[in-house]
Design a protein around this motif. Sequence first.
Motif, mmCIF file in Angstrom:
data_model
loop_
_atom_site.group_PDB
_atom_site.id
_atom_site.type_symbol
_atom_site.label_atom_id
_atom_site.label_comp_id
_atom_site.label_asym_id
_atom_site.label_seq_id
_atom_site.Cartn_x
_atom_site.Cartn_y
_atom_site.Cartn_z
ATOM 1 N N LYS A 1 -5.316 -1.142 -8.864
ATOM 2 C CA LYS A 1 -4.338 -0.600 -7.914
ATOM 3 C C LYS A 1 -4.447 0.926 -7.819
ATOM 4 O O LYS A 1 -4.390 1.502 -6.723
ATOM 5 C CB LYS A 1 -2.932 -1.009 -8.352
ATOM 6 N N GLU A 2 -4.609 1.575 -8.951
ATOM 7 C CA GLU A 2 -4.699 3.039 -8.956
ATOM 8 C C GLU A 2 -5.926 3.501 -8.174
ATOM 9 O O GLU A 2 -5.870 4.497 -7.449
ATOM 10 C CB GLU A 2 -4.754 3.555 -10.397
ATOM 11 N N GLN A 3 -7.026 2.762 -8.293
ATOM 12 C CA GLN A 3 -8.237 3.115 -7.547
ATOM 13 C C GLN A 3 -8.011 2.977 -6.043
ATOM 14 O O GLN A 3 -8.442 3.829 -5.256
ATOM 15 C CB GLN A 3 -9.396 2.208 -7.991
ATOM 16 N N GLN A 4 -7.326 1.912 -5.635
ATOM 17 C CA GLN A 4 -7.033 1.716 -4.214
ATOM 18 C C GLN A 4 -6.147 2.844 -3.674
ATOM 19 O O GLN A 4 -6.365 3.352 -2.565
ATOM 20 C CB GLN A 4 -6.326 0.372 -4.009
ATOM 21 N N PRO B 1 0.830 -1.214 0.000
ATOM 22 C CA PRO B 1 0.000 0.000 0.000
ATOM 23 C C PRO B 1 0.861 1.259 0.000
ATOM 24 O O PRO B 1 1.844 1.360 0.735
ATOM 25 C CB PRO B 1 -0.803 -0.119 1.305
ATOM 26 N N GLY B 2 0.491 2.196 -0.828
ATOM 27 C CA GLY B 2 1.209 3.459 -0.911
ATOM 28 C C GLY B 2 2.369 3.458 -1.882
ATOM 29 O O GLY B 2 2.927 4.519 -2.192
ATOM 30 N N GLN B 3 2.735 2.285 -2.394
ATOM 31 C CA GLN B 3 3.850 2.192 -3.333
ATOM 32 C C GLN B 3 3.345 2.213 -4.771
ATOM 33 O O GLN B 3 2.265 1.693 -5.077
ATOM 34 C CB GLN B 3 4.654 0.908 -3.101
ATOM 35 N N ASP B 4 4.138 2.781 -5.658
ATOM 36 C CA ASP B 4 3.760 2.918 -7.066
ATOM 37 C C ASP B 4 3.997 1.633 -7.855
ATOM 38 O O ASP B 4 3.277 1.328 -8.795
ATOM 39 C CB ASP B 4 4.561 4.076 -7.680
ATOM 40 N N GLU B 5 5.009 0.861 -7.450
ATOM 41 C CA GLU B 5 5.395 -0.321 -8.208
ATOM 42 C C GLU B 5 4.798 -1.595 -7.620
ATOM 43 O O GLU B 5 4.598 -1.717 -6.410
ATOM 44 C CB GLU B 5 6.917 -0.439 -8.277
ATOM 45 N N VAL B 6 4.542 -2.540 -8.504
ATOM 46 C CA VAL B 6 4.016 -3.853 -8.138
ATOM 47 C C VAL B 6 4.891 -4.906 -8.806
ATOM 48 O O VAL B 6 5.392 -4.693 -9.921
ATOM 49 C CB VAL B 6 2.548 -4.017 -8.603
ATOM 50 N N SER B 7 5.098 -6.019 -8.135
ATOM 51 C CA SER B 7 5.904 -7.077 -8.741
ATOM 52 C C SER B 7 5.176 -8.412 -8.684
ATOM 53 O O SER B 7 4.437 -8.705 -7.740
ATOM 54 C CB SER B 7 7.271 -7.197 -8.052
#
Length: 265
Positions: free
Chosen positions: A247-250, A99-105
């Motif tokens: 993710k952007e909505q969250q 949460p709060g991070q821009d990147e996802v892996s």
Amino acid sequence: MASNILRASLRALSRPAFKSVVTPVLSATSRRVTPAIGFTPIRAFSAGLTRLNSGAVDSDLAHKLDEELQYEKSNEEASQPEFIKEFLDTHLFEIEDKPGQDEVSLTRTFGNEKIRVLFSISDINSTEDPEDFISEELEGAEEVEEPAPSFPVRASVTIEKNGKGAITIDTVAQDGEISIESVMYYKDAKLASDQSSESDWQRRGLYIGPQFAELDEGLQNLFERYLEERGVNAALASFLPDYVEHKEQQEYIRWLQGMKDFVAV
């Protein structure tokens, strides 16, 4: 006796002289000083600060932020969307989303390989020509509605073998297809993923390889099949834009909550 009388007379004479000289000076000075550095300017300055600290707009802004927050929460899914569960169950990837991070892996293993797919939600804001999302009317034929193309999502795929280094393949996922942009090899696997300034400096001095589009066509096809075998395929290409939107909505809801809490205090 005469000297005592003389001293008393001198004291009597000196007192009126002192008052007549000093008192007017102090009074005049007092009248001059009061308007310049007295209480009136301080009161005006304090009143100005009071008005500034009252935050007349704060309550309106906090109320509007709360309205937006409640609206977005009302449209939020109560549980994890089904498309995420289906993809993770079917394609053996694990997801790391802080949460709060821009990147996802996304991570998985394939034989003796560790595979990591890194992408960012910032791609949802990539600029596109609005006309690209509108089906064109064909001359002499009826207008045909076509599905709007998805926004492109850049994904960096790192494949690491223990003691053998790593390769990083930069790709773009769009409309259910994975396009390769570049392929890089790192003898030291740490350089493929480490984000320290030292590793970044070392990467700048390395040969990054040729432009992928300039490779032999047969070699390009084999690299594409190489990724497909490892799950970097059409299913992933369809999943990434959907997950970026989710993710952007969250993150937008978290942003609204944080802003409202700050302004309302």
